[in-house]
Design an enzyme around this catalytic site. Sequence first.
Site, PDB file in Angstrom:
ATOM      1  N   GLY A  10      64.906  58.928  21.119  1.00  0.00           N
ATOM      2  CA  GLY A  10      64.841  59.471  19.763  1.00  0.00           C
ATOM      3  C   GLY A  10      65.538  60.823  19.677  1.00  0.00           C
ATOM      4  N   LEU A  12      64.315  63.961  19.038  1.00  0.00           N
ATOM      5  CA  LEU A  12      63.698  65.012  19.856  1.00  0.00           C
ATOM      6  C   LEU A  12      63.730  64.637  21.331  1.00  0.00           C
ATOM      7  CD1 LEU A  12      62.208  67.702  20.051  1.00  0.00           C
ATOM      8  CD2 LEU A  12      60.055  66.462  19.681  1.00  0.00           C
ATOM      9  N   THR A  61      58.639  56.967  12.679  1.00  0.00           N
ATOM     10  CA  THR A  61      58.931  58.145  11.858  1.00  0.00           C
ATOM     11  C   THR A  61      59.502  57.823  10.473  1.00  0.00           C
ATOM     12  OG1 THR A  61      61.099  58.320  12.923  1.00  0.00           O
ATOM     13  CG2 THR A  61      59.320  59.650  13.855  1.00  0.00           C
ATOM     14  N   TYR A 124      51.964  57.765   6.830  1.00  0.00           N
ATOM     15  CA  TYR A 124      52.546  58.438   8.005  1.00  0.00           C
ATOM     16  C   TYR A 124      51.672  59.634   8.420  1.00  0.00           C
ATOM     17  CZ  TYR A 124      55.820  61.456  10.605  1.00  0.00           C
ATOM     18  OH  TYR A 124      56.401  62.278  11.543  1.00  0.00           O
TER      19      TYR A 124
END
Length: 285
Positions: A10, A12, A61, A124
């Site tokens: 991903g 990050l 996400t 979320y």
Amino acid sequence: MHIIITGSNGMLGHALTAVLSKQHKLTGFDLPDLDITNLSALKTSLALEKLDLIINAAAYTDVDGCESNADLAFAVNATGPRNLAVVANELNIPLVHISTDYVFDGMSTVPYKESDIPNPQSVYGKSKLSGEQHVRELYSKHYIIRTSWLYGEHGKNFVATMLRLAQERDELGVVDDQTGSPTYTLDLARAIAELITEPAYGTYHITNSGTCTWYEFTLEIFRKAGIGGVRVNPITTEEINRPAPRPRNSVLDNYNWRMQGHHPLRHYKEALADYLKSLTKEDIK
Ligand SMILES: NC(=O)c1ccc[n+]([C@@H]2O[C@H](COP(=O)([O-])OP(=O)(O)OC[C@H]3O[C@@H](n4cnc5c(N)ncnc54)[C@H](OP(=O)(O)O)[C@@H]3O)[C@@H](O)[C@H]2O)c1
């Protein structure tokens, strides 16, 4: 240290790999090889080698996607970190878990401190808060890090999207009633590298300094990138009518980080300049 990074593919995850590989041995995991919702698979994969730390950067996400896929959101964002806390506990090694400004409702008129009461409005945000709660309840050797408005290399993000739209359109409407602190993944990864050097476990807000609305951020992106020919119009959240509610105020006071003696992260405008220098044509396709 030998560090496991889950969600290593991903946005990050890439930044953590780039920063931490200078000082540590890293093993990265991501789908499809390792699914954090599968506890027995996690136990098997993580029992293979002597480990010192787990960093969970894996998450579902897609904020709007979570509204229509609540089961998946809770599986990845709540059960996933719970499983990692179980494994970290068994291995007796610390767990770094990444969370979000979306755990707050955004109605505060001042920046949110770590001690403020969460009140997520979206699926979320609810799933991410549930993940935090599992980690806190199951295992004390945790660093829960809430961050906001991430952008960086190797990921779909707001900055790259605006640069792409600037190539396609001569006029854009951008939301001007949500305020936050845009945060560069490399700066967050460097802060995490600093945080894990001491066992000061707990919850941290870590973002770049300075605040803006998405509209103001877009003006700054275009100014720094030398884009002059696109008209940017401020619009309201209601006008874009997205499935998931967003916090109006996403600004996180990095209180515990400062109290722990760390320097505030640099201003988002400075970080943005570095990110823009690193961008290639591929990144803004
Ligand atoms: N992006 C932001 O603006 C933002 C803001 C605040 C906080 N955060 C938090 O920061 C963290 C990192 O976000 P990011 O933007 O780097 O996210 P990202 O780019 O979407 O990366 C998440 C990674 O996790 C993987 N993943 C998804 N489900 C998984 C599972 N069941 N098992 C293992 N890996 C799985 C994803 O794989 P696939 O791509 O194959 O699904 C992806 O590689 C997340 O905790 C997020 O909630 C992000």
